[in-house]
Design a protein around this motif. Structure first.
Motif, PDB file in Angstrom:
ATOM      1  N   PRO A  14      -1.024 -10.355   7.088  1.00 37.78           N
ATOM      2  CA  PRO A  14      -0.437  -9.044   7.380  1.00 37.78           C
ATOM      3  C   PRO A  14      -1.329  -8.445   8.552  1.00 37.78           C
ATOM      4  N   SER A  15      -0.816  -7.272   9.114  1.00 42.65           N
ATOM      5  CA  SER A  15      -1.134  -6.858  10.437  1.00 42.65           C
ATOM      6  C   SER A  15      -2.418  -5.871   9.918  1.00 42.65           C
ATOM      7  N   THR A  16      -3.524  -5.714  11.034  1.00 46.18           N
ATOM      8  CA  THR A  16      -4.669  -4.731  10.717  1.00 46.18           C
ATOM      9  C   THR A  16      -4.135  -3.552  10.206  1.00 46.18           C
ATOM     10  N   VAL A  17      -3.032  -3.057  10.811  1.00 50.55           N
ATOM     11  CA  VAL A  17      -2.615  -1.838  10.297  1.00 50.55           C
ATOM     12  C   VAL A  17      -1.912  -1.711   9.026  1.00 50.55           C
ATOM     13  N   MET A  18      -1.317  -2.792   8.552  1.00 49.93           N
ATOM     14  CA  MET A  18      -0.981  -2.878   7.090  1.00 49.93           C
ATOM     15  C   MET A  18      -2.443  -2.865   6.071  1.00 49.93           C
ATOM     16  N   PHE A  19      -3.255  -3.405   6.491  1.00 49.97           N
ATOM     17  CA  PHE A  19      -4.494  -3.237   5.508  1.00 49.97           C
ATOM     18  C   PHE A  19      -5.069  -1.938   5.677  1.00 49.97           C
ATOM     19  N   ILE A  20      -4.998  -1.369   6.838  1.00 46.24           N
ATOM     20  CA  ILE A  20      -5.610   0.193   6.794  1.00 46.24           C
ATOM     21  C   ILE A  20      -4.636   1.165   5.967  1.00 46.24           C
ATOM     22  N   ILE A  21      -3.562   1.113   6.203  1.00 39.02           N
ATOM     23  CA  ILE A  21      -2.666   1.697   5.578  1.00 39.02           C
ATOM     24  C   ILE A  21      -2.679   1.565   3.911  1.00 39.02           C
ATOM     25  N   THR A  22      -2.696   0.088   3.494  1.00 39.22           N
ATOM     26  CA  THR A  22      -3.062  -0.122   2.236  1.00 39.22           C
ATOM     27  C   THR A  22      -4.352   0.645   1.544  1.00 39.22           C
ATOM     28  N   ALA A  23      -5.297   0.549   2.453  1.00 34.03           N
ATOM     29  CA  ALA A  23      -6.736   1.204   2.038  1.00 34.03           C
ATOM     30  C   ALA A  23      -6.468   2.775   1.993  1.00 34.03           C
ATOM     31  N   VAL A  24      -5.669   3.333   2.837  1.00 31.50           N
ATOM     32  CA  VAL A  24      -5.529   4.734   3.037  1.00 31.50           C
ATOM     33  C   VAL A  24      -4.927   5.249   1.764  1.00 31.50           C
ATOM     34  N   PHE A  25      -3.924   4.479   1.409  1.00 33.89           N
ATOM     35  CA  PHE A  25      -3.013   5.160   0.051  1.00 33.89           C
ATOM     36  C   PHE A  25      -3.816   4.762  -1.236  1.00 33.89           C
ATOM     37  N   LEU A  26      -4.267   3.270  -1.120  1.00 38.04           N
ATOM     38  CA  LEU A  26      -4.444   2.645  -2.429  1.00 38.04           C
ATOM     39  C   LEU A  26      -6.009   3.355  -2.975  1.00 38.04           C
ATOM     40  N   ILE A  27      -7.073   3.349  -2.296  1.00 38.41           N
ATOM     41  CA  ILE A  27      -8.325   3.871  -2.552  1.00 38.41           C
ATOM     42  C   ILE A  27      -8.524   5.237  -3.056  1.00 38.41           C
ATOM     43  N   PRO A  28      -7.601   6.204  -2.591  1.00 41.58           N
ATOM     44  CA  PRO A  28      -7.589   7.633  -3.046  1.00 41.58           C
ATOM     45  C   PRO A  28      -6.833   7.650  -4.444  1.00 41.58           C
ATOM     46  N   VAL A  33      -7.007   8.184 -10.319  1.00 42.66           N
ATOM     47  CA  VAL A  33      -6.622   7.790 -11.682  1.00 42.66           C
ATOM     48  C   VAL A  33      -7.796   7.569 -12.300  1.00 42.66           C
ATOM     49  N   LEU A  34      -8.796   6.945 -11.893  1.00 37.06           N
ATOM     50  CA  LEU A  34     -10.169   6.568 -12.654  1.00 37.06           C
ATOM     51  C   LEU A  34     -11.052   7.763 -12.933  1.00 37.06           C
ATOM     52  N   THR A  35     -11.088   8.824 -11.977  1.00 35.32           N
ATOM     53  CA  THR A  35     -12.005   9.997 -12.048  1.00 35.32           C
ATOM     54  C   THR A  35     -12.074  10.847 -13.548  1.00 35.32           C
ATOM     55  N   ALA A  39     -15.988   9.191 -13.563  1.00 36.21           N
ATOM     56  CA  ALA A  39     -16.262   9.639 -12.191  1.00 36.21           C
ATOM     57  C   ALA A  39     -17.238   8.501 -11.604  1.00 36.21           C
ATOM     58  N   ALA A  40     -18.171   8.049 -12.254  1.00 40.42           N
ATOM     59  CA  ALA A  40     -19.228   7.135 -11.681  1.00 40.42           C
ATOM     60  C   ALA A  40     -18.417   5.723 -11.063  1.00 40.42           C
ATOM     61  N   ILE A  41     -17.342   5.211 -11.969  1.00 36.81           N
ATOM     62  CA  ILE A  41     -16.640   4.119 -11.528  1.00 36.81           C
ATOM     63  C   ILE A  41     -15.393   4.349 -10.709  1.00 36.81           C
ATOM     64  N   ALA A  42     -15.165   5.319 -10.615  1.00 37.60           N
ATOM     65  CA  ALA A  42     -13.771   5.666  -9.776  1.00 37.60           C
ATOM     66  C   ALA A  42     -13.878   5.035  -8.395  1.00 37.60           C
ATOM     67  N   LEU A  43     -14.762   5.351  -7.540  1.00 38.80           N
ATOM     68  CA  LEU A  43     -14.939   4.923  -6.345  1.00 38.80           C
ATOM     69  C   LEU A  43     -14.987   3.107  -6.263  1.00 38.80           C
ATOM     70  N   PRO A  44     -16.105   2.942  -6.906  1.00 41.61           N
ATOM     71  CA  PRO A  44     -16.217   1.330  -7.040  1.00 41.61           C
ATOM     72  C   PRO A  44     -15.056   0.449  -7.576  1.00 41.61           C
ATOM     73  N   GLY A  45     -14.198   1.163  -8.399  1.00 41.22           N
ATOM     74  CA  GLY A  45     -13.081   0.413  -9.050  1.00 41.22           C
ATOM     75  C   GLY A  45     -12.031   0.517  -8.096  1.00 41.22           C
ATOM     76  N   ALA A  46     -11.964   1.644  -7.209  1.00 42.91           N
ATOM     77  CA  ALA A  46     -10.865   1.695  -6.141  1.00 42.91           C
ATOM     78  C   ALA A  46     -11.003   0.569  -5.373  1.00 42.91           C
ATOM     79  N   ILE A  47     -12.319   0.458  -4.871  1.00 46.39           N
ATOM     80  CA  ILE A  47     -12.748  -0.500  -3.896  1.00 46.39           C
ATOM     81  C   ILE A  47     -12.555  -1.905  -4.527  1.00 46.39           C
ATOM     82  N   VAL A  49     -10.170  -2.737  -6.720  1.00 44.01           N
ATOM     83  CA  VAL A  49      -8.759  -3.049  -6.667  1.00 44.01           C
ATOM     84  C   VAL A  49      -8.121  -3.246  -5.299  1.00 44.01           C
ATOM     85  N   TYR A  50      -8.719  -2.469  -4.170  1.00 50.13           N
ATOM     86  CA  TYR A  50      -8.141  -2.670  -2.736  1.00 50.13           C
ATOM     87  C   TYR A  50      -8.555  -4.137  -2.497  1.00 50.13           C
ATOM     88  N   ALA A  51      -9.841  -4.793  -3.025  1.00 50.51           N
ATOM     89  CA  ALA A  51     -10.214  -5.832  -2.523  1.00 50.51           C
ATOM     90  C   ALA A  51      -9.253  -7.053  -3.123  1.00 50.51           C
TER      91      ALA A  51
END
Length: 149
Positions: A14-28, A33-35, A39-47, A49-51
């Protein structure tokens, strides 16, 4: 052990742009959903899932190779002497070739994030696939490798 002669190799990442767009939409989205849950696991959980999504996209990226007198597209392979003249497909031609003009028997190694490729006639009468369509970021180099096998 026989020596491998590779004339062409390309991973259909996949292109770099696709990975960036996926991160921009998926992480938030996952953070949102997890907040309410914790709240303590929300951002680490999102990262995390992105990984996982990143790893899946990378793992599902096929390799196109021309080596030892064969064209290999993903898990399929065909001897070069069974192939006709490769036809370059630009953006519009590729869209038609995998859309309204597609023969359902064709062998496809296509990734939607790559906008050009080749249609390669299959000359083997015993093979039901009339042609292969392969997307490539370097279709001229792939065509040259197929011709010069």
């Amino acid at each position: 052990m026989a020596e491998t002669t590779t004339r062409y190799r390309e991973r259909l990442w996949p292109s770099t742009v696709m990975f960036i767009i996926t991160a921009v939409f998926l992480i938030p989205a996952v953070t949102l959903v997890l907040t309410p849950i914790d709240a303590a696991i929300a951002l680490p959980g999102a990262i995390t899932v992105y990984a996982i999504v990143f790893a899946i996209l990378a793992a599902l990226s096929p390799t196109v190779r021309v080596e030892n007198g064969e064209l290999l597209g993903g898990r399929a392979h065909i001897p070069l002497e069974m192939l006709g003249e490769p036809e370059h497909l630009g953006r519009d031609e590729l869209r038609r070739a995998i859309g309204i003009e597609l023969d359902a028997r064709a062998h496809l190694v296509v990734r939607g994030w790559i906008r050009e490729g080749l249609r390669i006639p299959n000359l083997d009468d015993r093979d039901p696939a009339p042609y292969w369509i392969i997307t490539s970021r370097r279709p001229q180099a792939l065509a040259s490798a197929i011709r010069n096998g």
